[in-house]
Design an enzyme around this catalytic site. Structure first.
Site, mmCIF file in Angstrom:
data_model
loop_
_atom_site.group_PDB
_atom_site.id
_atom_site.type_symbol
_atom_site.label_atom_id
_atom_site.label_comp_id
_atom_site.label_asym_id
_atom_site.label_seq_id
_atom_site.Cartn_x
_atom_site.Cartn_y
_atom_site.Cartn_z
ATOM 1 N N ASP A 171 27.877 29.682 1.677
ATOM 2 C CA ASP A 171 27.560 31.116 1.759
ATOM 3 C C ASP A 171 26.621 31.599 0.662
ATOM 4 O O ASP A 171 26.258 32.775 0.632
ATOM 5 C CB ASP A 171 28.847 31.959 1.767
ATOM 6 C CG ASP A 171 29.774 31.635 0.594
ATOM 7 O OD1 ASP A 171 29.502 30.668 -0.146
ATOM 8 O OD2 ASP A 171 30.784 32.336 0.426
ATOM 9 N N GLU A 256 35.442 23.946 -12.135
ATOM 10 C CA GLU A 256 34.197 23.302 -12.587
ATOM 11 C C GLU A 256 34.450 22.487 -13.861
ATOM 12 O O GLU A 256 33.987 21.352 -13.995
ATOM 13 C CB GLU A 256 33.115 24.359 -12.839
ATOM 14 C CG GLU A 256 32.664 25.111 -11.589
ATOM 15 C CD GLU A 256 33.545 26.301 -11.199
ATOM 16 O OE1 GLU A 256 33.185 27.021 -10.257
ATOM 17 O OE2 GLU A 256 34.604 26.508 -11.843
#
Length: 310
Positions: A171, A256
């Site tokens: 997205d 992350e």
């Protein structure tokens, strides 16, 4: 007339010579036209470029095809790119298989279902649980050892392949420039991401070409306060560190860091995008479509034809 013979030969000879020169010039020009044009100065052969492996987790929803069409058309502008599209599903779906086959991209199609315990529950906000973890790790497994591809390229890159791995959600909005910025990554490269973390942009702060901190508002003490779209990793580094993967149990915002802390020290990050002063990727979100009219028509037996793929 004096009866003297006219010496007309010199002008005739001159005219004949002129015609001969013209004929010669015409045949030279014709020969030039037949000769293939000189090869233009070539850019580097695409084979000489490191391959960019773009890892995209995806899941079934109303806007899925629209998102993937947009992303696939951006990726088709980038040379030497290999798309690893990983479905959150038990197996490949016809929608995604068809889209990949029509994309013209070099791709590998993978599928793995997120375990029930990790799935978002109805009404839970998206940030409660990390999403796409199983899918990204499935792509890492494929890069390291192959196996399990359900379509496209089945074999992982051969040893010694020069490449870089980028985790690109379906997205976001990506500038094609971003991919050239990351292509020559030696370890882990970084850049800003727009419209993320409640800020206009988040990203590394750079001094004298080195990352010295991060512009972020949310939990700035995370080991790597970067967005998933804000870094790329050299393929050789991922292969050299087989235990580096995403941790589904990582606290919020630490997904992350759970990968990067296995790979690099923050001081060794490689700033890109003009020392992290340019935004080339945006954390855009597609609005969930409202289906009130559709539901109403379905109740009347007049809903949109389910055979038409949206």
């Amino acid at each position: 007339s004096s009866g003297q013979p006219c010496d007309c030969l010199p002008p005739l000879r001159a005219a004949a010579e002129q015609l001969r020169q013209k004929d010669l010039r015409i045949s030279q020009l014709q020969a030039d036209l037949r000769r293939p044009p000189p090869a233009p100065a070539q850019p580097p052969e695409p084979e000489a470029l490191p391959t960019i492996y773009v890892v995209t987790p995806t899941y079934a929803r109303l806007v899925q095809k629209a998102e993937l069409v947009r992303l696939s058309q951006t990726l088709s502008l980038v040379p030497r790119l290999h798309w690893l599209l990983v479905e959150d599903a038990e197996g490949p779906t016809p929608l995604v298989s068809g889209l990949l086959a029509a994309s013209g991209l070099l791709f590998t199609h993978l599928a793995v279902l997120t375990p029930k315990a990790q799935r978002l529950r109805e009404g839970e906000p998206g940030w409660v649980r990390p999403r796409g973890v199983e899918q990204r790790n499935r792509a890492l497994d494929w890069l390291r050892s192959g196996g399990g591809a359900v379509g496209g390229e089945k074999d992982p890159p051969p040893p010694g392949t020069r490449g870089v791995v980028y985790f690109a959600d379906d997205d976001n909005t990506y500038s094609r420039e971003l991919f050239e910025e990351m292509r020559w990554t030696r370890g882990v490269s970084v850049w800003p991401v727009g419209l993320v973390g409640g800020l206009r942009f988040e990203g590394p702060r750079v001094q004298d070409g080195r990352v010295v901190g991060f512009h972020t508002a949310w939990e700035p003490n995370r080991p790597f306060p970067v967005d998933m779209a804000g870094f790329a990793v050299a393929l050789s580094l991922l292969l050299a560190k087989p235990n580096a993967r995403f941790d589904a149990t990582a606290p919020r915002g630490h997904l992350e860091s759970s990968l990067l802390s296995h790979l690099v020290d923050p001081k060794d990050l490689e700033p890109r995008a003009a020392n992290c002063t340019r935004v080339l990727v945006w954390h855009t979100r597609t609005e969930k479509p409202k289906m009130k009219q559709e539901e109403q028509l379905q109740r009347q037996g007049r809903g949109s034809d389910p055979a038409v793929e949206v």
